[in-house]
Design an enzyme around this catalytic site. Structure first.
Site, PDB file in Angstrom:
ATOM      1  N   GLU A 123       9.765  17.358  14.045  1.00 42.62           N
ATOM      2  CA  GLU A 123      10.315  17.073  12.714  1.00 42.62           C
ATOM      3  C   GLU A 123       9.623  18.019  11.723  1.00 42.62           C
ATOM      4  OE1 GLU A 123       9.020  13.370  10.937  1.00 42.62           O
ATOM      5  OE2 GLU A 123      10.898  13.156   9.840  1.00 42.62           O
ATOM      6  N   LYS A 163       0.856  -1.187   0.000  1.00 43.54           N
ATOM      7  CA  LYS A 163       0.000   0.000   0.000  1.00 43.54           C
ATOM      8  C   LYS A 163       0.888   1.232   0.000  1.00 43.54           C
ATOM      9  CE  LYS A 163      -1.759   2.857   2.546  1.00 43.54           C
ATOM     10  NZ  LYS A 163      -1.667   3.933   1.539  1.00 43.54           N
ATOM     11  N   CYS A 195      13.545  11.617   5.841  1.00 42.30           N
ATOM     12  CA  CYS A 195      13.521  11.204   7.248  1.00 42.30           C
ATOM     13  C   CYS A 195      14.887  11.410   7.879  1.00 42.30           C
ATOM     14  CB  CYS A 195      13.090   9.748   7.350  1.00 42.30           C
ATOM     15  SG  CYS A 195      14.097   8.662   6.326  1.00 42.30           S
TER      16      CYS A 195
HETATM   17  P1  NAD Z   1       2.398   8.672   7.312  1.00 47.15           P
HETATM   18  O1  NAD Z   1       2.663   7.992   8.607  1.00 47.15           O
HETATM   19  O2  NAD Z   1       1.347   9.709   7.256  1.00 47.15           O
HETATM   20  O3  NAD Z   1       1.972   7.558   6.212  1.00 47.15           O
HETATM   21  C1  NAD Z   1       2.803   6.444   5.951  1.00 47.15           C
HETATM   22  C2  NAD Z   1       1.949   5.342   5.341  1.00 47.15           C
HETATM   23  O4  NAD Z   1       1.011   4.872   6.313  1.00 47.15           O
HETATM   24  C3  NAD Z   1       1.111   5.795   4.142  1.00 47.15           C
HETATM   25  O5  NAD Z   1       1.090   4.769   3.171  1.00 47.15           O
HETATM   26  C4  NAD Z   1      -0.259   5.972   4.752  1.00 47.15           C
HETATM   27  O6  NAD Z   1      -1.299   5.878   3.803  1.00 47.15           O
HETATM   28  C5  NAD Z   1      -0.275   4.817   5.733  1.00 47.15           C
HETATM   29  N1  NAD Z   1      -1.285   4.885   6.809  1.00 47.15           N
HETATM   30  C6  NAD Z   1      -2.002   5.953   7.227  1.00 47.15           C
HETATM   31  N2  NAD Z   1      -2.835   5.570   8.244  1.00 47.15           N
HETATM   32  C7  NAD Z   1      -2.615   4.253   8.459  1.00 47.15           C
HETATM   33  C8  NAD Z   1      -3.145   3.292   9.360  1.00 47.15           C
HETATM   34  N3  NAD Z   1      -4.089   3.606  10.262  1.00 47.15           N
HETATM   35  N4  NAD Z   1      -2.687   2.032   9.302  1.00 47.15           N
HETATM   36  C9  NAD Z   1      -1.721   1.686   8.416  1.00 47.15           C
HETATM   37  N5  NAD Z   1      -1.187   2.550   7.526  1.00 47.15           N
HETATM   38  C10 NAD Z   1      -1.633   3.824   7.543  1.00 47.15           C
HETATM   39  O7  NAD Z   1       3.808   9.208   6.794  1.00 47.15           O
HETATM   40  P2  NAD Z   1       4.093  10.155   5.535  1.00 47.15           P
HETATM   41  O8  NAD Z   1       3.547  11.500   5.856  1.00 47.15           O
HETATM   42  O9  NAD Z   1       3.687   9.476   4.280  1.00 47.15           O
HETATM   43  O10 NAD Z   1       5.690  10.176   5.536  1.00 47.15           O
HETATM   44  C11 NAD Z   1       6.449  11.088   6.264  1.00 47.15           C
HETATM   45  C12 NAD Z   1       6.951  10.484   7.552  1.00 47.15           C
HETATM   46  O11 NAD Z   1       7.624   9.257   7.274  1.00 47.15           O
HETATM   47  C13 NAD Z   1       7.972  11.365   8.232  1.00 47.15           C
HETATM   48  O12 NAD Z   1       7.759  11.327   9.623  1.00 47.15           O
HETATM   49  C14 NAD Z   1       9.300  10.701   7.887  1.00 47.15           C
HETATM   50  O13 NAD Z   1      10.346  10.957   8.785  1.00 47.15           O
HETATM   51  C15 NAD Z   1       8.905   9.270   7.899  1.00 47.15           C
HETATM   52  N6  NAD Z   1       9.852   8.492   7.110  1.00 47.15           N
HETATM   53  C16 NAD Z   1      10.697   7.650   7.762  1.00 47.15           C
HETATM   54  C17 NAD Z   1      11.650   6.943   7.042  1.00 47.15           C
HETATM   55  C18 NAD Z   1      12.623   6.017   7.714  1.00 47.15           C
HETATM   56  O14 NAD Z   1      13.278   5.251   7.022  1.00 47.15           O
HETATM   57  N7  NAD Z   1      12.744   6.037   9.028  1.00 47.15           N
HETATM   58  C19 NAD Z   1      11.732   7.110   5.655  1.00 47.15           C
HETATM   59  C20 NAD Z   1      10.854   7.989   5.031  1.00 47.15           C
HETATM   60  C21 NAD Z   1       9.905   8.673   5.769  1.00 47.15           C
END
Ligand code: NAD
Length: 493
Positions: free
Chosen positions: A395, A189, A298
């Site tokens: 962040e 997803k 990130c």
């Molecule tokens: P997000 O948490 O909003 O979404 C991530 C994913 O989770 C998306 O596919 C979203 O649709 C899904 N999601 C949303 N609600 C959910 C639920 N209830 N259950 C399961 N999945 C659900 O994150 P984002 O805004 O897309 O990305 C940015 C964040 O990701 C930042 O905090 C960034 O630091 C982090 N990030 C971390 C890494 C790492 O390797 N540590 C890498 C990239 C991004």
């Protein structure tokens, strides 16, 4: 040049509407719903994709389960699966322009960045894991008497891969490639806003010879589909990358079912610059750390910690250099900074800068959204921030740098480790002993010395503290996708 009004974008390549990829075929969602995919560079619609329902999630998981249980993928040897991963790599290279266009238009990445970072790194990830088949060999253990013990490395089963908006292709590949090498099947997803490259990867994986049902993609709202996917009884493992809040929610749900989770979550890295640093190199690393991917990284380094004797000089250099970083038309190969990925992201960054200034931060350069179409925000440097400033403790996930001074090595380490996150960190110094000493004390999964964002599929990354569980990349990333089974033989007849 830092524009105060947004650039004219060159006409973009048309991208076809997307459907769900389940069991090797394209499907509409069961209720026929669609959702628009928006260009961050213009704010207008690029295309639309199917908006899956929970019934579609069930169908995708059933396809992955059937493919796993059927053994047409897990029954191949690691070398045979590796050969198909190499083919995936080759097809990604052939289709670099399709993938780069999708990633650039959908995420708002400058086209050159999409080509040389996103597609290149993602393709290298498949190439790298294709060669790691021997890691799945298992072991023979010496046991007493007439027994003989074999430890097998077996795939976990159906993997739910959930990925964020900022590096769709790279972060999907760091899950898909090791999960496939280990013999698993996948329901992917992608983030609601940035699903396009996952749909292209479905074509590429199919064309490379990955059997039907082994890789499935559902596009739709995470808030509507996520809980259902994570708690589905036929899912065996969750590979999640995203924010700390959603990651904690996912981990909590999964733990009720005792389902293993890798969680790559938010970061807020410190970049520590000592007065003995090579200044040119340090300035390059500082700018890279907060403008790369428009700060939506990130492992960005938005917290600059500067040894006091260098503080004023470095601020003056940044004040002059930062507005000169090319920002604008994402189709221009010279552009370095593109727009933020969504209207929401722009609103969040604007709000946090306002709060940071209200709390005493002094804007050295930038500090405002760019007027006009698209979601552009000026690269921004905020000096003299206290350690409880909102842009320090949260962040930001935008092109924003806060700057603090320190007097001693101990103080630098304390400031670096003072936030709840612990994903990455950087040290700029010409003193090698100091680099070793300080890197050992930093609470982070990866530390860069005299540079930033030096990435390779062989090098693991991941978080400590609220930045998550587990590691991706390297053999460590493969270990997420197999489990051991001991088979002990009684040799007595
Ligand atoms: P997000 O948490 O909003 O979404 C991530 C994913 O989770 C998306 O596919 C979203 O649709 C899904 N999601 C949303 N609600 C959910 C639920 N209830 N259950 C399961 N999945 C659900 O994150 P984002 O805004 O897309 O990305 C940015 C964040 O990701 C930042 O905090 C960034 O630091 C982090 N990030 C971390 C890494 C790492 O390797 N540590 C890498 C990239 C991004």
């Amino acid at each position: 040049m830092s524009p105060t009004s947004s650039p004219q974008q060159t006409a973009a390549t048309a991208i076809a509407p997307g459907r769900l990829f389940i069991s090797g075929a394209w499907h509409d969602s069961t209720d026929g719903a669609r959702m628009d995919v928006i260009s961050p560079a213009t704010g207008s619609k690029i295309t639309d994709v199917a908006k899956a329902t929970t019934t579609d999630v069930d169908a995708a998981v059933a396809a992955a389960r059937e493919a796993f249980d059927g053994g047409q993928w897990s029954g191949l040897s690691p070398r045979e699966r590796g050969r198909i991963l190499l083919k995936v790599h080759d097809l990604m290279r052939e289709r670099v322009e399709d993938l780069a266009q999708a990633e650039s238009q959908n995420v708002g990445k400058p086209i050159m960045l999409a080509r040389v970072v996103d597609v290149n790194n993602a393709a290298e990830t498949f190439e790298y894991y294709a060669t790691l088949g021997e890691q799945l060999d298992g072991a023979v253990r010496q046991t007493p008497g007439n027994t003989h013990a074999v430890v097998r490395r077996e795939p976990v089963g159906v993997v739910a891969a959930i990925t964020p908006f900022n590096f769709p292709l790279i972060l999907s590949s760091s899950k898909i490639a090791p999960a496939l090498l280990a013999g698993n099947t996948i329901v992917h997803k992608p983030a609601s806003d940035t699903p396009l490259s996952a749909l292209l990867m479905a074509e590429i994986l199919r064309d490379a010879g990955v059997p039907d049902g082994v890789y499935n993609v559902i596009t739709g709202a995470g808030s509507e589909l996520g809980d259902h996917l994570v708690t589905h009884p036929d899912v065996n493992k969750i590979a999640f990358t995203g924010s700390t809040d959603i990651g904690a929610h996912v981990a909590e749900l999964a733990s009720r079912h005792l389902r293993p989770v890798t969680a790559e979550l938010g970061g807020n890295a410190a970049n520590i610059v000592f007065a003995d640093a090579n200044l040119d190199q340090a300035v390059g690393a500082i700018i890279q750390a907060f403008v790369f991917n428009t700060g939506q990284f990130c492992m960005a380094g938005p917290r600059l910690l500067v040894e006091r004797p260098l503080y004023d000089q470095l601020l003056a250099i940044l004040q002059e250099a930062v507005p000169g970083v090319p920002m604008g038309d994402i189709t221009d190969p010279d552009t370095v900074i593109g727009p933020l990925a969504s209207r929401d992201q722009l609103a969040k960054v604007s709000q946090l800068v306002t709060e940071s200034v209200a709390a005493g931060g002094r804007v050295i350069t930038g500090g405002a959204a760019v007027e006009g179409e698209g979601f552009y925000y000026q690269p921004t440097v905020i000096a003299d921030v206290a350690n409880d400033n909102p842009a320090v403790v949260n962040e930001v996930f935008g092109p924003v740098l806060t700057v603090q001074a320190f007097d001693t090595e101990d103080e630098a380490v304390a400031l670096a480790n003072s936030v709840p996150q612990g994903l990455a960190a950087g040290i700029q110094t010409s003193n090698l002993a100091r680099a070793h000493r300080v890197s050992a004390r930093l609470e982070a999964g990866i530390v860069w010395v005299n540079g930033w964002a030096l990435m390779d599929p062989a090098v693991p990354f991941g978080g400590v503290k609220v930045s998550g569980w587990g590691r991706e990349n390297g053999p460590e990333g493969l270990a997420n996708y197999y489990r051991s089974k001991s088979v002990v033989f009684n040799l007595q007849e």
